[in-house]
Design an enzyme around this catalytic site. Structure first.
Site, PDB file in Angstrom:
ATOM      1  N   ASP A   1      -6.950  -1.634   5.053  1.00 36.03           N
ATOM      2  CA  ASP A   1      -6.492  -2.651   4.104  1.00 36.03           C
ATOM      3  C   ASP A   1      -6.892  -4.062   4.545  1.00 36.03           C
ATOM      4  OD1 ASP A   1      -5.155  -0.824   2.399  1.00 36.03           O
ATOM      5  OD2 ASP A   1      -3.503  -0.719   3.821  1.00 36.03           O
TER       6      ASP A   1
ATOM      7  N   ASP B   1       0.869  -1.178   0.000  1.00 37.17           N
ATOM      8  CA  ASP B   1       0.000   0.000   0.000  1.00 37.17           C
ATOM      9  C   ASP B   1       0.910   1.234   0.000  1.00 37.17           C
ATOM     10  OD1 ASP B   1      -2.370   1.570   0.373  1.00 37.17           O
ATOM     11  OD2 ASP B   1      -1.774   1.805   2.458  1.00 37.17           O
TER      12      ASP B   1
END
Length: 833
Positions: free
Chosen positions: A640, A438
């Protein structure tokens, strides 16, 4: 997972027996038994009583671990104390004292004619009786082998103690039979028979077997004690008391009495008792105990503090936010304990072997005895071969091969703030071939900063920054905080403005001393007709570099540009380079537009950039990436979560204030990307250590059992005395544990650059295309779909604002194919390079 303490286990066959028994209980979905920590984890709906009864029916004892966090830590630490080594040391000293006398009689006198009292010198029966008494004393001292061994045999679950007990008892009973037969020969006056029976005495073997096994057990206990050092050190960090404010007075209370919302005080040099938030005061706090970071962290009002960290300088008044088992320290301890209690997939091989190992060895020993009798050898000779088989076989080495390496590896990671939730995650992390990162908060710091100031001609940086601060002071936009922070660093206080208006998606407007002032995007100020060509070109350059240009003007005069960006963490490029050098493909996921994502991806050095990904779309990306290999997803562990769960290994980074992230398999306490390659290196080193241990455990038995059985006697004349077999068995487990302890010295942060030959899929090239005709986001999507439909293209970062497309190719893709794809979509390619 419900935790239990199991007592009475002595080897891998025991733990396999307990695991098998509990797994059959209705309602139990998973059971994992750790011989190393004498613990058992059970998942499912089965009652505690049913689980305990199953363990007791198998011949062992179990009790649930139920207590408060503080009491549980105390009981866990108490359970991990090495009480076995002192007990075994006392047994060994007593055994050796009697064994020396026995060896003097049985071997010193018989083999080297060492002197004896005259009354015994020619009285062989008296010598035999003394040997019997000395051996009996030694066997009584080591009675634990016989109690455990025959109990487990009674429960049809023979273990290592059964092998020792059978071998030693067989030698003792046969020697006792020879002694009685000697008395009969003495009465008959058959002195030749008397001397013959003297050579059938195996009293010293019976005594030596249990003594040597005790030596090995003591060495093993000492080494096993060291494997839990990291967990014990974590438990010792927990403060015992806290100073809290009760009715306006300072009161020292036990840590278990601290409640959420209590106000506690921490003076310089004291440990912070529970997790909390600073109400007043400032200080530097040493968080090395939790994160492994040696540099103290400054704390002020509003900052979070964690239990077991050390307040180094100032006085802090804090409010308790997490107490008991909810504190960061308690969760770390629970993670490390759970990882030790679970089993790695590779352990299943050893478990299956251990479950049938002892019965097979007993059968081999019986066959060996029978074969040598059938071959015409004496009972004593055949018995010696059978006993050798029993005492050289070692199921413990098989059972310890995996858990000791897991415990040491997990402890080594915990010392550096790398927490593996289970043994499986520790094993599997090293097998990943693709890492998805990410962007925000992982590769980048996650907080925008002003990176560049570009004042217009005739305007100073101070004037530009002052105007920007005045406008942004009333804004709640995240970029406004970056501007105000930069102004504060420059010592500029925001000036007052009036008629402030925020225009969503465009910018800000206000009046300063009655003069209109504006700030915002390039598009917003262009619509006002205020932007010169120079300013526009510079803004485009900032945007191409992945930065957000903010333009400011006063009274229709542009003062200049502030470029704001989520800056790269200092260690991110190096960490990504290390991952690639380890043969791992690195992909960056971000919700940013393609142009910004491409710029950051290029700076970071990733293999592939996937942009315009919404949080709920990351899971779909991970799903597709898994088709290319084993994927580790690295994110912040909160937004996430779906992607972390979908990945083969989910890694939560920078989660020091919230380690209870259910979605992640690995939690990295420090907010730095370099811990990702470190975790993978540690996993690979641990798996390599397990392979070494299993190889030694298997090869030792494969070589040792045939040698003990006498397979090589007809060929090479090789034979094995039962005493040497016992010594070898003692050292085998010690060698396995000692090898695992080497992981404590593994340097997980030392990169070993080793360029692995990449496949065609791993080779990455980029082609930048200049495209005319794109007017909006729909055009971007159309061109992106056209380019990514070309075989060999892994991704395309398209921007209608700059009129560019950055195409990442993993195969041989010609510019001609790319041009045709764009033109077929209805657009014009100006250049391609």
């Amino acid at each position: 997972m419900k935790q239990y303490t199991v007592t009475g286990m002595s080897c891998a066959a025991c733990s396999a027996r307990v695991e098998k028994a509990v797994s059959k209980v209705p309602g139990v979905t998973e059971c994992s038994v750790s011989l190393l920590t004498n613990s058992m984890g059970v998942e499912g709906t089965a009652s505690v009583q049913a689980v305990v009864k199953a363990v007791e029916d198998a011949g062992y004892h179990a009790e649930p671990k139920e207590a408060s966090a503080a009491e549980q830590r105390s009981s866990q630490e108490d359970a991990l104390l090495d009480r076995e080594t002192p007990r075994l040391r006392r047994r060994l000293i007593a055994s050796v004292g009697f064994l020396l006398v026995l060896m003097y009689l049985s071997m010193g006198h018989m083999m080297w004619n060492w002197p004896l009292p005259a009354a015994w010198a020619e009285n062989h029966i008296a010598m035999g009786l003394v040997e019997l008494l000395l051996t009996a004393i030694i066997l009584v001292i080591n009675q634990r082998f016989f109690i455990s061994g025959f109990q487990s045999l009674w429960h049809r679950a023979p273990n290592m103690d059964t092998l020792v007990a059978l071998g030693s008892a067989a030698a003792f009973l046969y020697s006792t039979y020879a002694l009685f037969a000697m008395t009969d020969a003495q009465l008959r006056g058959d002195m030749d028979a008397v001397m013959g029976y003297m050579h059938d005495f195996y009293f010293e073997s019976a005594a030596m077997i249990v003594t040597l096994i005790t030596v090995g057990k003591m060495l093993e206990a000492r080494a096993k004690g060291k494997t839990t050092n990291a967990l014990k050190a974590l438990m010792r960090l927990a403060p015992k008391t806290a100073v809290v404010l009760r009715d306006g007075a300072e009161t020292e209370v036990p840590i278990a009495a601290v409640r959420k919302g209590d106000v506690f005080l921490v003076r310089p040099g004291e440990n912070i008792p529970v997790d909390g938030v600073v109400l007043s005061g400032s200080s530097a706090v040493n968080e090395a105990a939790l994160t492994g970071e040696s540099l103290p962290v400054d704390k002020a009002e509003g900052d979070l503090v964690s239990a077991a960290t050390v307040n180094q300088s100032g006085f802090l008044q804090c409010e308790a936010t997490r107490v008991g088992e909810d504190t960061t320290l308690s969760q770390i301890i629970r993670m490390v304990s759970d990882a030790a209690a679970t089993k790695a997939p590779i352990a299943k091989i050893a478990d299956r072997v251990s479950g049938v190992f002892v019965p097979i060895v007993i059968a081999i020993a019986a066959v060996t005895f029978a074969v040598w009798l059938f071959a015409g050898e004496s009972v004593g000779y055949a018995l010696a071969r059978g006993i050798s088989v029993l005492v050289i076989s070692c199921p413990c080495a098989l059972g310890l091969a995996t858990p000791v390496a897991i415990m040491v590896g997990n402890g080594a990671g915990a010392k550096h703030g790398i927490l593996f939730k289970t043994a499986e995650s520790l094993e599997e992390t090293g097998k990943v071939t693709l890492v998805a990162l990410d962007k925000t908060g992982t590769i980048t710091a996650g907080e925008p900063e002003v990176t560049d100031l570009f004042p217009a001609p005739g305007v100073s940086e101070t004037e530009l920054l002052a105007l920007a601060a005045a406008l942004e002071a009333k804004s709640e936009h995240p970029l406004a905080k970056a501007v105000l922070k930069r102004a504060q660093e420059a010592g500029i206080a925001p000036a007052a403005v009036s008629d402030f208006t925020a225009l969503p998606g465009s910018g800000l407007s206000a009046k300063q001393n009655g003069v209109p002032v504006y700030g915002g995007s390039l598009k917003f100020l262009k619509e006002q007709g205020l932007v010169s060509a120079e300013i526009e070109n510079q803004a485009e350059a900032f945007a191409t570099a992945g930065k957000t240009p903010l333009l400011f003007c006063r009274d229709r005069t542009v003062f200049g540009i502030l470029a704001v960006a989520d800056v790269m963490k200092p260690d991110s490029p190096r960490a990504i380079r290390e991952l690639r050098e380890m043969g791992i493909r690195v992909v960056m996921l971000t919700g940013d537009n393609a142009r910004t994502a491409a710029a950051i991806g290029k700076e970071a050095g990733v293999d592939e950039v996937i942009a315009d990904v919404l949080p709920d779309g990351k899971e779909q990306v991970i799903r597709s990436l898994r088709e290319k290999g084993r994927v580790a997803m690295v994110g912040d562990g909160i937004n996430d979560a779906p992607a972390l769960t979908r990945a083969d290994i989910g890694i939560a980074i920078g989660a020091g204030s919230d380690v209870a992230i259910d979605a992640a398999d690995v939690v990295l306490m420090k907010n730095r990307l370099s811990d990702v390659p470190a975790a993978i290196r540690l996993s690979r080193a641990t798996l390599r250590n397990i392979h070494e241990n299993l190889f030694w455990a298997f090869i030792y038995n494969v070589i040792g059992i045939p040698l003990a059985a006498g397979v090589w006697i007809p060929v090479f004349g090789w034979t094995l005395n039962p005493m040497f077999g016992a010594a070898a068995m003692s050292l085998s487990s010690f060698c396995v544990v000692s090898n695992a302890l080497r992981l404590n010295f593994f340097q997980m942060y030392r990169a070993r650059p080793k360029k692995i030959k990449q496949t065609e899929d791993a080779k990455m090239t980029e082609i930048t295309m200049k495209i005319d005709g794109m007017m909006c986001g729909h055009c971007e999507a159309r061109v992106k779909a056209a380019l990514e439909g070309v075989s060999g293209v892994s991704s395309a970062a398209v921007s209608h604002e700059s009129g560019t497309a950055v195409v990442s190719c993993t195969g041989k893709v010609t510019q001609k194919k790319l041009r045709r794809a764009v033109e077929d979509a209805g657009y014009t390619v100006v250049s391609c390079r």
